[in-house]
Write an enzyme that holds these catalytic residues in place. Structure first.
Site, PDB file in Angstrom:
ATOM      1  N   VAL A  24    -106.618 -58.486 -16.732  1.00 25.75           N
ATOM      2  CA  VAL A  24    -106.920 -57.728 -17.937  1.00 25.75           C
ATOM      3  C   VAL A  24    -106.509 -56.283 -17.684  1.00 25.75           C
ATOM      4  O   VAL A  24    -106.877 -55.692 -16.670  1.00 25.75           O
ATOM      5  CB  VAL A  24    -108.423 -57.791 -18.285  1.00 25.75           C
ATOM      6  CG1 VAL A  24    -108.698 -57.025 -19.586  1.00 25.75           C
ATOM      7  CG2 VAL A  24    -108.878 -59.237 -18.411  1.00 25.75           C
ATOM      8  N   LYS A  64    -104.745 -59.045 -22.108  1.00 23.11           N
ATOM      9  CA  LYS A  64    -105.078 -60.128 -21.183  1.00 23.11           C
ATOM     10  C   LYS A  64    -103.850 -61.005 -21.006  1.00 23.11           C
ATOM     11  O   LYS A  64    -103.260 -61.447 -21.988  1.00 23.11           O
ATOM     12  CB  LYS A  64    -106.250 -60.952 -21.711  1.00 23.11           C
ATOM     13  CG  LYS A  64    -107.480 -60.119 -21.991  1.00 23.11           C
ATOM     14  CD  LYS A  64    -108.600 -60.991 -22.507  1.00 23.11           C
ATOM     15  CE  LYS A  64    -109.832 -60.159 -22.777  1.00 23.11           C
ATOM     16  NZ  LYS A  64    -109.695 -59.305 -23.977  1.00 23.11           N
ATOM     17  N   ASP A 105    -118.013 -70.537 -23.191  1.00 29.01           N
ATOM     18  CA  ASP A 105    -118.235 -69.696 -22.012  1.00 29.01           C
ATOM     19  C   ASP A 105    -119.010 -68.433 -22.395  1.00 29.01           C
ATOM     20  O   ASP A 105    -118.601 -67.319 -22.083  1.00 29.01           O
ATOM     21  CB  ASP A 105    -116.907 -69.335 -21.348  1.00 29.01           C
ATOM     22  CG  ASP A 105    -117.086 -68.797 -19.926  1.00 29.01           C
ATOM     23  OD1 ASP A 105    -118.117 -69.130 -19.295  1.00 29.01           O
ATOM     24  OD2 ASP A 105    -116.211 -68.060 -19.459  1.00 29.01           O
ATOM     25  N   MET A 133    -107.429 -66.433 -12.554  1.00 28.19           N
ATOM     26  CA  MET A 133    -106.372 -67.065 -13.335  1.00 28.19           C
ATOM     27  C   MET A 133    -105.680 -66.092 -14.262  1.00 28.19           C
ATOM     28  O   MET A 133    -104.706 -66.438 -14.900  1.00 28.19           O
ATOM     29  CB  MET A 133    -106.933 -68.230 -14.148  1.00 28.19           C
ATOM     30  CG  MET A 133    -107.322 -69.423 -13.314  1.00 28.19           C
ATOM     31  SD  MET A 133    -108.005 -70.741 -14.322  1.00 28.19           S
ATOM     32  CE  MET A 133    -106.600 -71.141 -15.345  1.00 28.19           C
TER      33      MET A 133
END
Length: 242
Positions: free
Chosen positions: A4, A19, A114, A1
């Site tokens: 970087v 990013k 996460d 998605m």
């Protein structure tokens, strides 16, 4: 998605990490809005010990981006991939440093959602820094999906329930398990099997997997990976101290 990039700040002449949300998902307003919210949340934590510093947040050609400090040491995911279990000394140091960042985020009302080895980055001296959850842009929530990475996801997240501070502490416990044994607690060939194990399976014995570990490690990890969030340590610092 997302992508970087390592880049150079031409004004301050320093390396940075940039990013960007990929062009495909930049068209999804819900994803764009989440990316912006999480980037701004990360910016709020800039200056906190062991949190990656955010330099800029914005958009370029309608693609959201975040500019952050670049660390030379890679991630603890790379250390695990290259060398298996980590010695208890550095493992505990990294867990303590990531825990400092998480406890501060929680105090500010921010849930990471996460926490995983790939989101704990190292500087050239081996000190650990928690990357914001937009680092893992492959795990951003889309309609009908669950946010998180399956190897470290809490039971409540795996059931589709909202993540809380306790969910982050569960994930840190899973990272601790992997640092000390070289394996994720419920490592499996399929994501579905691994996710279901987080919900239903008893915590495996780290001491059995890695006999060099001292007695008592299993008890600590069982509490960190408790199915009921109320049974987990109340802070990351408490988990690390145990």
């Amino acid at each position: 998605m997302g992508e970087v990039y390592r880049a150079t700040d031409s004004i301050l002449e320093r390396k940075v990490a940039v990013k960007m949300l990929s062009e495909r998902y930049a068209r999804e307003e819900e994803v764009r809005a989440r990316f912006r919210r999480e980037a701004l949340a990360a910016a709020r934590l800039s200056g906190t010990p062991h949190v990656i510093t955010v330099f800029d947040v914005g958009e370029h050609d309608e693609q959201p981006y975040i500019v952050m400090e670049y660390l030379e040491g890679g991630s603890i995911h790379e250390r695990l991939r290259d060398g298996g279990p980590v010695e208890p000394g550095p493992a505990l140091e990294w867990l303590a440093q990531a825990g400092i960042a998480l406890d501060r985020a929680h105090a500010e009302g921010i849930v990471h959602r996460d926490v995983k080895p790939a989101n704990v980055l190292l500087d050239e001296d081996g000190h650990a820094y928690l990357a914001d959850s937009t680092t893992g842009v492959d795990t951003l929530t889309l309609p009908g999906t669950v946010l998180g990475t399956v190897g470290y996801i809490s039971p409540e997240q795996a059931r589709g329930e909202p993540a809380t501070d306790a969910s982050d502490r569960y994930a840190l416990g899973a990272v601790a398990f992997e640092l000390l044994t070289g394996r994720r607690p419920y490592q499996s060939d399929t994501a579905m099997t691994e996710a279901l194990a987080h919900v239903n399976a008893p915590v495996p014995s780290a001491e059995r997997m890695h006999p060099e570990l001292p007695d008592g490690v299993d008890e600590v990890l069982e509490r960190a990976l408790a199915k009921d969030p109320a049974d987990r340590p109340s802070m990351c610092a408490e988990l690390v101290a145990e």
